[in-house]
Motif scaffolding. Structure first.
Motif, PDB file in Angstrom:
ATOM      1  N   THR A  60     106.697  48.524 -17.744  1.00 20.24           N
ATOM      2  CA  THR A  60     107.197  48.737 -19.100  1.00 20.24           C
ATOM      3  C   THR A  60     106.313  49.752 -19.812  1.00 20.24           C
ATOM      4  O   THR A  60     105.160  49.975 -19.420  1.00 20.24           O
ATOM      5  CB  THR A  60     107.185  47.426 -19.906  1.00 20.24           C
ATOM      6  OG1 THR A  60     105.825  47.016 -20.080  1.00 20.24           O
ATOM      7  CG2 THR A  60     107.993  46.332 -19.219  1.00 20.24           C
ATOM      8  N   LYS A  83     110.554  46.894 -29.149  1.00 15.58           N
ATOM      9  CA  LYS A  83     111.232  46.698 -27.866  1.00 15.58           C
ATOM     10  C   LYS A  83     112.526  47.509 -27.828  1.00 15.58           C
ATOM     11  O   LYS A  83     112.858  48.100 -26.804  1.00 15.58           O
ATOM     12  CB  LYS A  83     111.539  45.210 -27.671  1.00 15.58           C
ATOM     13  CG  LYS A  83     112.228  44.906 -26.372  1.00 15.58           C
ATOM     14  CD  LYS A  83     112.487  43.413 -26.233  1.00 15.58           C
ATOM     15  CE  LYS A  83     113.248  43.122 -24.954  1.00 15.58           C
ATOM     16  NZ  LYS A  83     113.566  41.711 -24.831  1.00 15.58           N
ATOM     17  N   ASP A  84     113.232  47.572 -28.954  1.00 20.38           N
ATOM     18  CA  ASP A  84     114.476  48.343 -28.994  1.00 20.38           C
ATOM     19  C   ASP A  84     114.225  49.823 -28.729  1.00 20.38           C
ATOM     20  O   ASP A  84     114.986  50.463 -28.016  1.00 20.38           O
ATOM     21  CB  ASP A  84     115.184  48.169 -30.341  1.00 20.38           C
ATOM     22  CG  ASP A  84     115.800  46.792 -30.488  1.00 20.38           C
ATOM     23  OD1 ASP A  84     116.148  46.171 -29.469  1.00 20.38           O
ATOM     24  OD2 ASP A  84     115.928  46.337 -31.639  1.00 20.38           O
ATOM     25  N   MET A  87     113.556  50.209 -25.041  1.00 20.72           N
ATOM     26  CA  MET A  87     114.775  50.007 -24.249  1.00 20.72           C
ATOM     27  C   MET A  87     115.721  51.196 -24.396  1.00 20.72           C
ATOM     28  O   MET A  87     116.332  51.632 -23.416  1.00 20.72           O
ATOM     29  CB  MET A  87     115.474  48.712 -24.677  1.00 20.72           C
ATOM     30  CG  MET A  87     114.663  47.462 -24.382  1.00 20.72           C
ATOM     31  SD  MET A  87     114.195  47.297 -22.646  1.00 20.72           S
ATOM     32  CE  MET A  87     115.770  47.010 -21.908  1.00 20.72           C
TER      33      MET A  87
END
Length: 145
Positions: A60, A83-84, A87
């Protein structure tokens, strides 16, 4: 972990995946010197570049940036990204990698990437990916006679 002025997890991830400087530079479309400087901690690895690199190394962006994990690992001095954001960036880069794998040339890619990035940026974050047991198909219950 890199021990330079800007520590990160890039070198460890590259070694674990067996990816060299030149190969990674080609995958993320940047100069080999940039990868080398980030891997040695000579320059700060920015969150957006970490998000581009991460899918190719099977990690990640947070791991590359040494961000604390959910288990409460030590906090990092690197800036936090949502996190968005990670992603969305990873999705755009996965599409980019797929286009390259299917033979799209650099000119076509240069035309497509702004469209893909615009689409991904405007996309709304997905709801939780966890599925509750009530969302799963339930087995039929036998009837009693």
């Amino acid at each position: 972990m890199t021990k330079g002025k800007f520590p990160n997890g890039l070198r460890r991830a590259m070694d674990a995946k067996g990816v060299g400087l030149t190969e990674l530079a080609k995958l993320v479309d940047t100069a080999k010197q940039n990868i080398e400087r980030w891997a040695n901690g000579e320059r700060a690895l920015k969150p957006d570049m970490a998000a581009r690199i991460a899918p190719f190394l099977g990690v990640t962006a947070g791991q590359l940036l040494l961000l604390p994990n959910e288990d409460g690992a030590a906090p990092s001095t690197q800036p936090r990204i949502s996190k968005d954001e990670v992603m969305k960036e990873a999705a755009a880069q996965n599409l980019r990698a797929a286009l390259i794998a299917y033979g799209v040339d650099k000119g076509q890619l240069a035309t497509l990437m702004p469209v893909i990035e615009t689409f991904v940026t405007k996309a709304k974050p997905a709801q939780s990916e966890q599925t509750g047991s009530r969302d799963l198909p339930q087995p039929a219950t036998p009837r009693r006679a």
